[in-house]
Design an enzyme around this catalytic site. Structure first.
Site, PDB file in Angstrom:
ATOM      1  N   ARG A  36      21.112 -40.051 -10.085  1.00 36.01           N
ATOM      2  CA  ARG A  36      20.214 -39.422 -11.061  1.00 36.01           C
ATOM      3  C   ARG A  36      20.978 -38.587 -12.091  1.00 36.01           C
ATOM      4  O   ARG A  36      20.525 -38.391 -13.222  1.00 36.01           O
ATOM      5  CB  ARG A  36      19.182 -38.553 -10.336  1.00 36.01           C
ATOM      6  CG  ARG A  36      18.078 -37.996 -11.262  1.00 36.01           C
ATOM      7  CD  ARG A  36      16.991 -37.332 -10.440  1.00 36.01           C
ATOM      8  NE  ARG A  36      15.844 -36.935 -11.236  1.00 36.01           N
ATOM      9  CZ  ARG A  36      15.579 -35.688 -11.619  1.00 36.01           C
ATOM     10  NH1 ARG A  36      16.399 -34.709 -11.259  1.00 36.01           N
ATOM     11  NH2 ARG A  36      14.501 -35.411 -12.332  1.00 36.01           N
ATOM     12  N   ILE A  62      12.367 -36.366 -17.932  1.00 37.23           N
ATOM     13  CA  ILE A  62      12.647 -37.238 -16.799  1.00 37.23           C
ATOM     14  C   ILE A  62      11.808 -36.698 -15.647  1.00 37.23           C
ATOM     15  O   ILE A  62      11.884 -35.509 -15.309  1.00 37.23           O
ATOM     16  CB  ILE A  62      14.159 -37.278 -16.445  1.00 37.23           C
ATOM     17  CG1 ILE A  62      14.396 -38.153 -15.204  1.00 37.23           C
ATOM     18  CG2 ILE A  62      14.756 -35.905 -16.273  1.00 37.23           C
ATOM     19  CD1 ILE A  62      15.876 -38.382 -14.885  1.00 37.23           C
ATOM     20  N   SER A  63      10.949 -37.550 -15.098  1.00 38.77           N
ATOM     21  CA  SER A  63      10.018 -37.114 -14.049  1.00 38.77           C
ATOM     22  C   SER A  63      10.771 -36.575 -12.839  1.00 38.77           C
ATOM     23  O   SER A  63      11.935 -36.914 -12.588  1.00 38.77           O
ATOM     24  CB  SER A  63       9.128 -38.276 -13.612  1.00 38.77           C
ATOM     25  OG  SER A  63       8.277 -38.689 -14.649  1.00 38.77           O
ATOM     26  N   SER A  64      10.097 -35.734 -12.081  1.00 33.73           N
ATOM     27  CA  SER A  64      10.701 -35.242 -10.851  1.00 33.73           C
ATOM     28  C   SER A  64      10.961 -36.423  -9.917  1.00 33.73           C
ATOM     29  O   SER A  64      10.229 -37.424  -9.944  1.00 33.73           O
ATOM     30  CB  SER A  64       9.786 -34.228 -10.167  1.00 33.73           C
ATOM     31  OG  SER A  64       8.761 -34.885  -9.458  1.00 33.73           O
ATOM     32  N   PRO A  65      11.990 -36.336  -9.087  1.00 34.24           N
ATOM     33  CA  PRO A  65      12.251 -37.419  -8.134  1.00 34.24           C
ATOM     34  C   PRO A  65      11.055 -37.722  -7.238  1.00 34.24           C
ATOM     35  O   PRO A  65      10.833 -38.872  -6.863  1.00 34.24           O
ATOM     36  CB  PRO A  65      13.444 -36.898  -7.328  1.00 34.24           C
ATOM     37  CG  PRO A  65      14.118 -35.927  -8.241  1.00 34.24           C
ATOM     38  CD  PRO A  65      13.020 -35.280  -9.026  1.00 34.24           C
TER      39      PRO A  65
END
Length: 213
Positions: A36, A62-65
């Protein structure tokens, strides 16, 4: 190739995600293999392995994992061949999907974001992601039908043209805007019928019309 220290860091990262979201072995491996850090802006890389959304260029995120994991799980990738993503952004979600589908098609409307995502795919030696600069709400009819379709941006409603490009028996997952809320919703197409199932609240950037060069 990942060195030993990075491999351990990514496995710990995948473990942390799996403690919050039930992952299949294949999805777990995808998070343990895709770094990431490469998808996060330089100034935020010390936060790359935190379970937070992070800002990127063009007022995007960028979205959270955890969100990436949930969207991936809800797609039910096992047994599916191809997937269309609406909203490439940093490219992280597409990279995760590349470990789970034979072919990934991803569309981005912001040229600078797409160019950077393509460079990341090349650096990671990923060759099964096909990219397009376009308004993703139109889909990618040339390669339809798609077994799975994923919206990586919120929308008031899924355009009919995307349901037309979804294969019979296919699954589409999208954050649907409902007043001030957004709800991850899974749609399943069976013949001419489409059923929907609300899954959980979420927060995504909204889908926008047109292309930004």
């Amino acid at each position: 190739m990942l060195d030993h220290a990075k491999r351990i860091k990514l496995e710990n990262f995948a473990d942390e995600i799996a403690s919050e979201v039930p992952l299949t072995p294949a999805i777990y491996r995808a998070f343990a293999e895709i770094d990431r850090e490469i998808f996060v802006p330089q100034g935020f890389r010390h936060w790359a392995y935190r379970l937070d959304a992070l800002p990127i260029k063009a007022d995007q995120w960028i979205s959270s994992p955890l969100t990436v994991a949930k969207m991936t799980v809800y797609l039910e990738p096992e047994g599916a061949d191809n997937v269309l993503e609406i909203g490439c952004g940093s490219g992280y979600q597409a990279a995760i999907l590349s470990r789970l589908f034979r072919r990934v098609f991803t569309i981005e409307r912001i040229d600078t974001l797409l160019k950077e995502a393509k460079a990341r795919f090349k650096a990671l030696d990923i060759h099964n992601i096909h990219t397009r600069l376009d308004d993703g709400q139109r889909g990618w009819r040339q390669y339809a039908p798609f077994d799975r379709i994923l919206f990586s941006a919120s929308t008031p409603a899924v355009p009919d043209t995307l349901f037309e490009q979804l294969a019979d028996g296919g699954i589409l997952v999208a954050p649907i805007e409902q007043g001030r809320e957004q709800v991850i919703t899974r749609f399943v197409k069976e013949g001419e019928s489409v059923t929907s199932e609300p899954l959980e609240s979420c927060l995504f950037v909204p889908v926008k019309d047109g292309i930004e060069q």
